[in-house]
Design a protein around this motif. Structure first.
Motif, PDB file in Angstrom:
ATOM      1  N   CYS A   1       0.871  -1.179   0.000  1.00 19.51           N
ATOM      2  CA  CYS A   1       0.000   0.000   0.000  1.00 19.51           C
ATOM      3  C   CYS A   1       0.908   1.228   0.000  1.00 19.51           C
ATOM      4  CB  CYS A   1      -0.906   0.013   1.224  1.00 19.51           C
ATOM      5  SG  CYS A   1      -1.787   1.584   1.418  1.00 19.51           S
TER       6      CYS A   1
ATOM      7  N   CYS B   1       0.140   3.265   3.772  1.00 22.60           N
ATOM      8  CA  CYS B   1       0.512   2.674   5.067  1.00 22.60           C
ATOM      9  C   CYS B   1       1.565   1.573   4.939  1.00 22.60           C
ATOM     10  CB  CYS B   1      -0.731   2.161   5.779  1.00 22.60           C
ATOM     11  SG  CYS B   1      -1.395   0.670   5.020  1.00 22.60           S
TER      12      CYS B   1
ATOM     13  N   VAL C   1       1.521  -1.488   4.004  1.00 28.52           N
ATOM     14  CA  VAL C   1       1.228  -2.901   4.258  1.00 28.52           C
ATOM     15  C   VAL C   1       1.463  -3.696   2.958  1.00 28.52           C
ATOM     16  CG1 VAL C   1      -1.253  -2.638   3.807  1.00 28.52           C
ATOM     17  CG2 VAL C   1      -0.474  -4.539   5.200  1.00 28.52           C
TER      18      VAL C   1
ATOM     19  N   CYS D   1      -4.425  -0.025   0.182  1.00 28.13           N
ATOM     20  CA  CYS D   1      -5.224  -1.030   0.886  1.00 28.13           C
ATOM     21  C   CYS D   1      -6.646  -0.479   1.046  1.00 28.13           C
ATOM     22  CB  CYS D   1      -4.596  -1.350   2.241  1.00 28.13           C
ATOM     23  SG  CYS D   1      -4.745   0.006   3.424  1.00 28.13           S
TER      24      CYS D   1
ATOM     25  N   CYS E   1      -6.928   2.669   3.410  1.00 30.43           N
ATOM     26  CA  CYS E   1      -6.386   3.900   2.816  1.00 30.43           C
ATOM     27  C   CYS E   1      -7.222   4.338   1.605  1.00 30.43           C
ATOM     28  CB  CYS E   1      -4.926   3.712   2.428  1.00 30.43           C
ATOM     29  SG  CYS E   1      -3.847   3.448   3.850  1.00 30.43           S
TER      30      CYS E   1
END
Ligand SMILES: [Zn+2]
Length: 253
Positions: free
Chosen positions: A156, A159, A161, A182, A185
């Motif tokens: 992502c 963030c 991830v 993601c 977000c």
């Protein structure tokens, strides 16, 4: 005066006065190279039938004194890639790739990886064994990566991830961030681009593997369309406009 020779792909050809042509090539030795071909329009013997769009050539050029353009001395055909010019869809895709290279690359700065990429994609397009849309996905993703503008499909872009840990079968893509988002977000983003997770994995594969292995990939039609829409939007975002060749491509496909 120094003479040099190099393999080259013809990207663009324009008339210069009554007799000459100005031609832009992507060359192996000198990257993007613009040369003047004197008397190419007038004398049929001089470069007869050789200086065609997208053909693979071997050039001999003479560097000019001062700041003038190099002068084309000889051009011989290595592969004419004539099936591309005989097919409007193939021509449209090849024109789009050529426009990206002409726009993005600096004059006379060696870009061997981009040369090999274009050569591979044109040869496969000419041969017709790989779908033109698939080749355009391969060309764009690898071109953008080499040019340092690589979209990030691995995590992502807000963030961070990992893609594998993002839930859902479709992922949002934000042009300004240059990457996927993601679900959490994406809910705070205005982005309307999205793509299947399966296609994201395919794009990651193309970014990270050898060109020879990417021809084994299989795409379903909706995924391929998503990939093309996303990459073309990404290109336009960075160009700040729609390339003329892309407008034409969209009018026929
Ligand atoms: Zn996120």
């Amino acid at each position: 005066m120094s003479v040099f020779s190099t393999p080259a792909i013809l990207l663009r050809r324009t008339s210069y006065g009554d007799y000459d042509l100005i031609i832009t090539f992507l060359t192996l030795e000198k990257g993007k190279l613009t040369v003047i071909a004197k008397n190419a329009k007038k004398s049929r013997k001089r470069f007869s039938g050789v200086l065609e769009l997208f053909s693979l050539l071997h050039l001999v050029c003479r560097a000019s004194r001062g700041r003038g353009m190099p002068v084309l001395q000889e051009a011989t055909i290595e592969d004419p890639f004539s099936d591309i010019r005989g097919n409007i869809m193939k021509t449209a895709y090849a024109s789009y790739w050529a426009e990206l290279i002409t726009f993005w690359l600096e004059e006379e700065k060696t870009q061997a990886r981009i040369y090999h990429l274009l050569r591979y994609c044109l040869a496969a397009l000419d041969e017709g064994v790989i779908d033109a849309g698939v080749l355009s996905v391969i060309f764009q993703i690898r071109f953008l990566t080499i040019a340092g503008l690589s979209p990030d499909f691995s995590q992502c872009s807000k963030c961070r991830v990992d893609t594998d840990l993002i839930a859902g079968s479709r992922l949002a893509f934000e042009l300004a961030k240059g990457g996927i988002l993601c679900q959490r977000c994406a809910s705070k983003s205005a982005s309307r681009l999205n793509i299947s997770k399966g296609m994201v994995k395919q794009l990651l594969w193309i970014q990270n593997n050898d060109l020879k292995t990417v021809r084994r990939l299989k795409f379903n039609r909706p995924d391929l369309k998503d990939g093309l829409v996303l990459l073309e939007a990404f290109v336009m975002y960075h160009l700040g406009r729609e390339p003329k060749s892309l407008k034409f491509l969209n009018s026929i496909r």
